[in-house]
Design a protein around this motif. Sequence first.
Motif, PDB file in Angstrom:
ATOM      1  N   UNK A  99       0.816  -1.205   0.000  1.00  0.00           N
ATOM      2  CA  UNK A  99       0.000   0.000   0.000  1.00  0.00           C
ATOM      3  C   UNK A  99       0.855   1.264   0.000  1.00  0.00           C
ATOM      4  N   UNK A 100       1.966   1.259   0.714  1.00  0.00           N
ATOM      5  CA  UNK A 100       2.785   2.468   0.844  1.00  0.00           C
ATOM      6  C   UNK A 100       3.410   2.874  -0.484  1.00  0.00           C
ATOM      7  N   UNK A 101       3.539   1.934  -1.425  1.00  0.00           N
ATOM      8  CA  UNK A 101       4.148   2.240  -2.708  1.00  0.00           C
ATOM      9  C   UNK A 101       3.144   2.829  -3.690  1.00  0.00           C
ATOM     10  N   UNK A 102       1.859   2.730  -3.385  1.00  0.00           N
ATOM     11  CA  UNK A 102       0.842   3.251  -4.272  1.00  0.00           C
ATOM     12  C   UNK A 102       0.617   4.733  -4.005  1.00  0.00           C
ATOM     13  N   UNK A 103       0.261   5.459  -5.051  1.00  0.00           N
ATOM     14  CA  UNK A 103      -0.009   6.878  -4.918  1.00  0.00           C
ATOM     15  C   UNK A 103      -1.290   7.084  -4.115  1.00  0.00           C
ATOM     16  N   UNK A 104      -1.229   7.959  -3.135  1.00  0.00           N
ATOM     17  CA  UNK A 104      -2.403   8.239  -2.314  1.00  0.00           C
ATOM     18  C   UNK A 104      -3.440   9.007  -3.124  1.00  0.00           C
ATOM     19  N   UNK A 105      -4.701   8.826  -2.789  1.00  0.00           N
ATOM     20  CA  UNK A 105      -5.757   9.587  -3.452  1.00  0.00           C
ATOM     21  C   UNK A 105      -5.619  11.061  -3.090  1.00  0.00           C
ATOM     22  N   UNK A 106      -6.173  11.919  -3.926  1.00  0.00           N
ATOM     23  CA  UNK A 106      -6.039  13.351  -3.678  1.00  0.00           C
ATOM     24  C   UNK A 106      -6.758  13.773  -2.411  1.00  0.00           C
ATOM     25  N   UNK A 107      -7.755  13.016  -1.980  1.00  0.00           N
ATOM     26  CA  UNK A 107      -8.427  13.347  -0.725  1.00  0.00           C
ATOM     27  C   UNK A 107      -7.474  13.276   0.461  1.00  0.00           C
ATOM     28  N   UNK A 108      -6.445  12.418   0.361  1.00  0.00           N
ATOM     29  CA  UNK A 108      -5.460  12.342   1.439  1.00  0.00           C
ATOM     30  C   UNK A 108      -4.629  13.612   1.505  1.00  0.00           C
ATOM     31  N   UNK A 109      -4.263  14.159   0.352  1.00  0.00           N
ATOM     32  CA  UNK A 109      -3.557  15.450   0.333  1.00  0.00           C
ATOM     33  C   UNK A 109      -4.449  16.531   0.928  1.00  0.00           C
ATOM     34  N   UNK A 110      -5.700  16.541   0.495  1.00  0.00           N
ATOM     35  CA  UNK A 110      -6.653  17.550   0.944  1.00  0.00           C
ATOM     36  C   UNK A 110      -6.762  17.564   2.467  1.00  0.00           C
ATOM     37  N   UNK A 111      -6.904  16.381   3.063  1.00  0.00           N
ATOM     38  CA  UNK A 111      -7.038  16.307   4.521  1.00  0.00           C
ATOM     39  C   UNK A 111      -5.743  16.718   5.212  1.00  0.00           C
ATOM     40  N   UNK A 112      -4.616  16.270   4.653  1.00  0.00           N
ATOM     41  CA  UNK A 112      -3.326  16.581   5.261  1.00  0.00           C
ATOM     42  C   UNK A 112      -3.059  18.086   5.272  1.00  0.00           C
ATOM     43  N   UNK A 113      -3.464  18.781   4.213  1.00  0.00           N
ATOM     44  CA  UNK A 113      -3.193  20.213   4.085  1.00  0.00           C
ATOM     45  C   UNK A 113      -4.293  21.095   4.670  1.00  0.00           C
ATOM     46  N   UNK A 114      -5.306  20.498   5.255  1.00  0.00           N
ATOM     47  CA  UNK A 114      -6.493  21.258   5.658  1.00  0.00           C
ATOM     48  C   UNK A 114      -6.357  21.974   6.991  1.00  0.00           C
ATOM     49  N   UNK A 115      -5.246  21.760   7.699  1.00  0.00           N
ATOM     50  CA  UNK A 115      -5.104  22.305   9.045  1.00  0.00           C
ATOM     51  C   UNK A 115      -6.261  21.840   9.921  1.00  0.00           C
ATOM     52  N   UNK A 116      -6.381  20.521   9.998  1.00  0.00           N
ATOM     53  CA  UNK A 116      -7.424  19.896  10.812  1.00  0.00           C
ATOM     54  C   UNK A 116      -8.818  20.412  10.450  1.00  0.00           C
TER      55      UNK A 116
END
Length: 563
Positions: free
Chosen positions: A1-18
């Motif tokens: 799983x770690x080698x696969x590209x994360x979905x864009x929703x994961x970026x969105x949540x990570x950058x959302x400042x909680x």
Amino acid sequence: MSEQKLSDNERLKRESNFLRGTIETDLSDQITGGFTADNFQLIRFHGMYQQDDRDIRAERAKQKLEPLHNVMLRARMPGGVITPTQWLAIDKFAEAHTLYGSIRLTTRQTFQFHGVLKPNIKLMHQTLNQIGIDSIATAGDVNRNVLCTTNPVESELHQEAYEWAKKISEHLLPKTRAYAEIWLDGEKLETTDEEPILGSTYLPRKFKTTVVIPPQNDVDVHANDLNFVAIAEEGKLVGFNVLVGGGLAMTHGDKSTYPRRADDFGFVPLEKTLDVAAAVVTTQRDWGNRSNRKNAKTKYTLDRVGSDVFKAEVEKRAGIAFAPSRPYEFTDRGDRIGWVEGIDGKHHLALFIENGRLLDYPGKPLKTGVAEIAKIHQGDFRMTANQNLIVAGVPTAEKARIEKIARDHGLIDDGVSEQRKNSMACVSLPTCPLAMAEAERFLPSFVTDVEQILEKHGLPKDDNIILRITGCPNGCGRAMLAEIGLVGKAPGRYNFHLGGNRNGTRVPKMYRENITVDQILEDIDQLVARWANEREDGEGFGDFTIRAGIIAPVEVSKRDFYA
């Protein structure tokens, strides 16, 4: 799983400042009525979906106008209990500040506002906050509104189960201050938000939890990621059987997606309930698929790693060993429409609300009727997972008065058939952006057609088929636990599923794909004719279709659903 590209929703949540994003900036933007970029997704974590009226979308485009953007809000109401005072406040807001003026009771045992324009969104949240309601985590990649069997008869057991539904909901809520800061003008602090259960990027996908009191399966346990089946001894709650990994959503044409029954992990005592809830959620948080959102739900994690492996990890994290499940049986899942008396001597009136839509119709002012009851009722209301409303805790002396109000406003109709009471649909068009076909607006006339078929073949008036319609394959109307389930494929066309059962423990299988309403009714006519003539004593329609070899049973969803 770690080698696969994360979905864009994961970026969105990570950058959302909680979950803050730039929602406040969008709120002040008067050029558009909608939310832009990431905020379109982020507002879901705050309980809202951006929608527009698809009936007028093309006309607005001709006028060089953007779609009529608005939001749908789903409230967080664990167990569906609401006070008359709260009801009157939401009734007033719906009348004054929504495009449609309605309150909709949903299959998630709560209410929704539809058609709230951007200038009224903050007012909506502040109005709810003033009466002790919020919409935190009723959408998005979090644990959503916790359902609880609406059991007005065994009042003491229901109260215990309901309290656990509230505790589970609070325990699994996001801890971020974003909701209060944005909507309630909470003080903005330099904060180190922490999410010990949900994690800094929250869950891989939505997560649904229930508390269910056998023999009623009105919450449809197999539609949910996590279920606590109440086990009672001498009328007192002693613990729960834990069911994990149910879910109904799928994607047309993608056989890696499928509906799935929940697995029974075993029994836990009451004091371990919250530990187990957190352990299931954190295991799914860490092991769920964050690359492909179509395979990100708990059901796919269980099938990928193995149910036994997932269960062992839950035991490790919760510090428990599941005991063998205690015996229980589901016998029904419909609401008992009309009056019932509880063991405490109080009376409870279950009102059938077709499609859960409370609005004042010509000759049937339903919404006004509930408000009039709320003005005098001293108990509470209970929204059900079947889109109905219970006026609970009515003293004997008040029964006649409340019944008269209900009848005068069309909330009681003795002519409503058992078939109509056991039919359900999602919202679908015109507001849901995912809808492929009609559901809510189509259901009433379709049920009339089915009623005529049942009468034509001499079925008793108290007989019925569990019938559900969804406008797309995402599962909101729970068609994948019906005896007849219609799943929208295109305007006027549906996939036709058969073979579920009355108590909601079997997934139906596709019988015919992408067919018209006329074709569906022709098939139902032929099938009901056989059922009427060939059924065994008391045999439900779904069980008959299996026994007669009309459709194969779905024993294991992944293996049998597409076979």
